[in-house]
Design a protein around this motif. Structure first.
Motif, PDB file in Angstrom:
ATOM      1  N   GLY A 134       0.807  -1.218   0.000  1.00 48.26           N
ATOM      2  CA  GLY A 134       0.000   0.000   0.000  1.00 48.26           C
ATOM      3  C   GLY A 134       0.841   1.271   0.000  1.00 48.26           C
ATOM      4  O   GLY A 134       2.076   1.241  -0.068  1.00 48.26           O
ATOM      5  N   GLU A 135       0.149   2.400   0.112  1.00 47.18           N
ATOM      6  CA  GLU A 135       0.799   3.716   0.062  1.00 47.18           C
ATOM      7  C   GLU A 135       1.024   4.226   1.481  1.00 47.18           C
ATOM      8  O   GLU A 135       0.106   4.232   2.302  1.00 47.18           O
ATOM      9  CB  GLU A 135      -0.074   4.701  -0.719  1.00 47.18           C
ATOM     10  CG  GLU A 135       0.529   6.091  -0.851  1.00 47.18           C
ATOM     11  CD  GLU A 135      -0.368   7.065  -1.609  1.00 47.18           C
ATOM     12  OE1 GLU A 135      -0.008   8.254  -1.696  1.00 47.18           O
ATOM     13  OE2 GLU A 135      -1.439   6.628  -2.092  1.00 47.18           O
ATOM     14  N   GLU A 136       2.261   4.651   1.750  1.00 50.40           N
ATOM     15  CA  GLU A 136       2.564   5.232   3.059  1.00 50.40           C
ATOM     16  C   GLU A 136       3.427   6.471   2.889  1.00 50.40           C
ATOM     17  O   GLU A 136       4.194   6.585   1.933  1.00 50.40           O
ATOM     18  CB  GLU A 136       3.262   4.211   3.962  1.00 50.40           C
ATOM     19  CG  GLU A 136       4.598   3.670   3.443  1.00 50.40           C
ATOM     20  CD  GLU A 136       5.805   4.555   3.700  1.00 50.40           C
ATOM     21  OE1 GLU A 136       5.712   5.432   4.579  1.00 50.40           O
ATOM     22  OE2 GLU A 136       6.838   4.367   3.036  1.00 50.40           O
ATOM     23  N   HIS A 137       3.264   7.413   3.837  1.00 52.63           N
ATOM     24  CA  HIS A 137       4.094   8.619   3.866  1.00 52.63           C
ATOM     25  C   HIS A 137       4.575   8.842   5.302  1.00 52.63           C
ATOM     26  O   HIS A 137       4.533   9.966   5.812  1.00 52.63           O
ATOM     27  CB  HIS A 137       3.294   9.823   3.360  1.00 52.63           C
ATOM     28  CG  HIS A 137       2.756   9.640   1.972  1.00 52.63           C
ATOM     29  ND1 HIS A 137       3.556   9.696   0.854  1.00 52.63           N
ATOM     30  CD2 HIS A 137       1.505   9.372   1.535  1.00 52.63           C
ATOM     31  CE1 HIS A 137       2.812   9.491  -0.227  1.00 52.63           C
ATOM     32  NE2 HIS A 137       1.564   9.281   0.161  1.00 52.63           N
ATOM     33  N   ILE A 199       7.173  -0.719   8.736  1.00 52.84           N
ATOM     34  CA  ILE A 199       6.092  -0.079   7.976  1.00 52.84           C
ATOM     35  C   ILE A 199       6.518   0.161   6.531  1.00 52.84           C
ATOM     36  O   ILE A 199       5.782  -0.153   5.581  1.00 52.84           O
ATOM     37  CB  ILE A 199       5.683   1.243   8.660  1.00 52.84           C
ATOM     38  CG1 ILE A 199       4.947   0.956   9.971  1.00 52.84           C
ATOM     39  CG2 ILE A 199       4.806   2.090   7.728  1.00 52.84           C
ATOM     40  CD1 ILE A 199       4.700   2.179  10.829  1.00 52.84           C
ATOM     41  N   ILE A 200       7.697   0.728   6.352  1.00 48.08           N
ATOM     42  CA  ILE A 200       8.166   1.053   5.003  1.00 48.08           C
ATOM     43  C   ILE A 200       8.353  -0.221   4.182  1.00 48.08           C
ATOM     44  O   ILE A 200       7.959  -0.288   3.001  1.00 48.08           O
ATOM     45  CB  ILE A 200       9.465   1.880   5.090  1.00 48.08           C
ATOM     46  CG1 ILE A 200       9.167   3.262   5.702  1.00 48.08           C
ATOM     47  CG2 ILE A 200      10.114   2.031   3.717  1.00 48.08           C
ATOM     48  CD1 ILE A 200      10.394   4.031   6.138  1.00 48.08           C
ATOM     49  N   ASP A 201       8.923  -1.253   4.789  1.00 44.29           N
ATOM     50  CA  ASP A 201       9.130  -2.519   4.067  1.00 44.29           C
ATOM     51  C   ASP A 201       7.801  -3.182   3.704  1.00 44.29           C
ATOM     52  O   ASP A 201       7.658  -3.751   2.616  1.00 44.29           O
ATOM     53  CB  ASP A 201       9.966  -3.474   4.913  1.00 44.29           C
ATOM     54  CG  ASP A 201      11.428  -3.052   5.011  1.00 44.29           C
ATOM     55  OD1 ASP A 201      11.813  -2.085   4.321  1.00 44.29           O
ATOM     56  OD2 ASP A 201      12.171  -3.685   5.798  1.00 44.29           O
ATOM     57  N   TRP A 202       6.830  -3.132   4.605  1.00 45.88           N
ATOM     58  CA  TRP A 202       5.509  -3.729   4.339  1.00 45.88           C
ATOM     59  C   TRP A 202       4.873  -3.076   3.110  1.00 45.88           C
ATOM     60  O   TRP A 202       4.351  -3.761   2.225  1.00 45.88           O
ATOM     61  CB  TRP A 202       4.621  -3.548   5.558  1.00 45.88           C
ATOM     62  CG  TRP A 202       3.164  -3.861   5.381  1.00 45.88           C
ATOM     63  CD1 TRP A 202       2.172  -2.961   5.065  1.00 45.88           C
ATOM     64  CD2 TRP A 202       2.519  -5.133   5.503  1.00 45.88           C
ATOM     65  NE1 TRP A 202       0.953  -3.594   5.001  1.00 45.88           N
ATOM     66  CE2 TRP A 202       1.132  -4.921   5.270  1.00 45.88           C
ATOM     67  CE3 TRP A 202       2.974  -6.409   5.798  1.00 45.88           C
ATOM     68  CZ2 TRP A 202       0.206  -5.960   5.315  1.00 45.88           C
ATOM     69  CZ3 TRP A 202       2.046  -7.449   5.849  1.00 45.88           C
ATOM     70  CH2 TRP A 202       0.689  -7.219   5.611  1.00 45.88           C
ATOM     71  N   CYS A 203       4.929  -1.766   3.054  1.00 46.77           N
ATOM     72  CA  CYS A 203       4.298  -1.059   1.938  1.00 46.77           C
ATOM     73  C   CYS A 203       5.114  -1.158   0.654  1.00 46.77           C
ATOM     74  O   CYS A 203       4.583  -0.898  -0.437  1.00 46.77           O
ATOM     75  CB  CYS A 203       4.047   0.402   2.321  1.00 46.77           C
ATOM     76  SG  CYS A 203       2.736   0.605   3.560  1.00 46.77           S
ATOM     77  N   MET A 230      -0.901   9.893   6.437  1.00 44.72           N
ATOM     78  CA  MET A 230       0.113   8.855   6.603  1.00 44.72           C
ATOM     79  C   MET A 230      -0.196   7.641   5.738  1.00 44.72           C
ATOM     80  O   MET A 230       0.672   7.117   5.039  1.00 44.72           O
ATOM     81  CB  MET A 230       0.228   8.432   8.075  1.00 44.72           C
ATOM     82  CG  MET A 230       1.367   7.463   8.320  1.00 44.72           C
ATOM     83  SD  MET A 230       1.563   7.007  10.059  1.00 44.72           S
ATOM     84  CE  MET A 230       2.047   8.558  10.789  1.00 44.72           C
ATOM     85  N   PHE A 231      -1.448   7.182   5.797  1.00 47.77           N
ATOM     86  CA  PHE A 231      -1.916   6.068   4.971  1.00 47.77           C
ATOM     87  C   PHE A 231      -3.177   6.549   4.233  1.00 47.77           C
ATOM     88  O   PHE A 231      -4.292   6.408   4.747  1.00 47.77           O
ATOM     89  CB  PHE A 231      -2.244   4.839   5.831  1.00 47.77           C
ATOM     90  CG  PHE A 231      -1.083   4.327   6.628  1.00 47.77           C
ATOM     91  CD1 PHE A 231       0.031   3.807   6.006  1.00 47.77           C
ATOM     92  CD2 PHE A 231      -1.100   4.376   8.016  1.00 47.77           C
ATOM     93  CE1 PHE A 231       1.121   3.340   6.741  1.00 47.77           C
ATOM     94  CE2 PHE A 231      -0.027   3.912   8.754  1.00 47.77           C
ATOM     95  CZ  PHE A 231       1.084   3.399   8.117  1.00 47.77           C
ATOM     96  N   PRO A 232      -3.018   7.147   3.049  1.00 46.24           N
ATOM     97  CA  PRO A 232      -4.159   7.750   2.357  1.00 46.24           C
ATOM     98  C   PRO A 232      -5.329   6.787   2.181  1.00 46.24           C
ATOM     99  O   PRO A 232      -5.168   5.564   2.176  1.00 46.24           O
ATOM    100  CB  PRO A 232      -3.554   8.160   1.014  1.00 46.24           C
ATOM    101  CG  PRO A 232      -2.103   8.376   1.311  1.00 46.24           C
ATOM    102  CD  PRO A 232      -1.746   7.344   2.332  1.00 46.24           C
TER     103      PRO A 232
END
Length: 306
Positions: A134-137, A199-203, A230-232
């Protein structure tokens, strides 16, 4: 006296060679609900209003994963190992079939646990989270939140800048600080660094066609804020479209802390968790929000479709 999040004693159990801290909230109940916390969060970072409302319909177990808060061990830097500890916790306490509520990072764990089926999961709630790939920031949003120098970094992280949202945020923080004894310690970078990597690796994991979601058999309630940065919210819609039995509650003009906003939001999450396939209930829920001035979308897919 019924134990609440503010009053329950912190207990410990050995799971997978690690001493894990937890609190047991509410009456003994045949329904067991395990809460899986957000990035860097401890037991004391849950909203007592949410946890205590959930304890009206379930016996609630609030967990510090390995290396977090009062738990021993080292914080894993990947979601799979974190899920191992959560599964070990459920097994060590002999809870049998459970419900899960995974908030943010905790929602990643819930998806892994539901896919692996190492423990029996009846239903789950995924709040403010994202699917694999998924998308993360995360780093950008956290840096911007700290740059605002707010009285509590959760105000810009969990809530939008609107007066209404910020007022709800301040009320949440007041509730979360009521407990003054036996609070969980913060662990700083010992927790934040490995959890950020997880978190970054999962996304970043490839997940073509959202196959990980399509394989989930667990009835799922997805709770998300339309303005989550953070998670749109596209993440929530992807989960809703691809999990075979899913209900989506999207709160408009809200952010990561969507289910902290109002008593109606919180109690509706509790009820909807147990009524995901009830079309008449979804109509009543949407009508109730309209009457009090909130805008939400309540949709169902798969076995719970309208």
């Amino acid at each position: 006296m019924i134990a609440t999040l503010e009053t329950a004693a912190t207990e410990f159990v050995d799971a997978k060679g690690t001493r894990l801290a937890y609190r047991r909230i509410g009456h003994r109940h045949e329904r067991k609900l395990v809460l899986l916390q957000h990035f860097t969060g401890t037991i004391d970072d849950w909203d007592p209003a949410v946890v205590n409302a959930l304890a009206e319909v379930s016996e609630v177990f609030v967990l510090d994963n390995a290396g977090v808060g009062a738990s021993g061990g080292t914080t894993p830097d990947n979601v799979d190992d974190m899920a191992d500890y959560a599964e070990g916790f459920i097994t060590a306490l002999g809870l049998g079939e459970v419900d899960l509520l995974g908030f943010s990072l905790g929602g990643f764990l819930a998806q892994v646990m539901a896919a692996r089926r190492n423990v029996a999961i009846r239903r789950m709630v995924i709040a403010g989270s994202a699917p694999m790939g998924g998308e993360e920031h995360l780093l950008k949003v956290v840096a911007e939140a700290f740059a605002e120098n707010a009285s509590d970094v959760r105000l810009p992280l969990f809530f939008t800048p609107s007066d209404r949202s910020q007022a709800a945020g301040k009320a949440f923080i007041e509730r979360a600080l009521v407990r003054t004894h036996d609070r969980d310690p913060a662990r700083g970078e010992q927790v934040s660094d490995p959890q950020a990597k997880a978190i970054i690796d999962w996304c970043a994991r490839p997940n073509p066609g959202h196959q990980s979601l399509k394989a989930l058999k667990t009835p799922t309630l997805i709770v998300h804020g339309s303005d989550d940065t953070m998670f749109p919210s596209d993440n929530a819609y992807a989960m809703f479209k691809n999990i075979p039995d899913a209900t989506l509650l999207c709160s408009f003009a809200s952010s990561l802390g969507a289910f902290f906003l109002s008593p109606l939001t919180r109690r509706s999450c509790v009820k909807l968790m147990h009524k995901a396939g009830d079309r008449a209930f979804r109509r009543r829920l949407a009508y109730s929000y309209t009457r009090v001035g909130y805008r939400i979308s309540v949709c169902s897919s798969g076995a719970a479709s309208v």
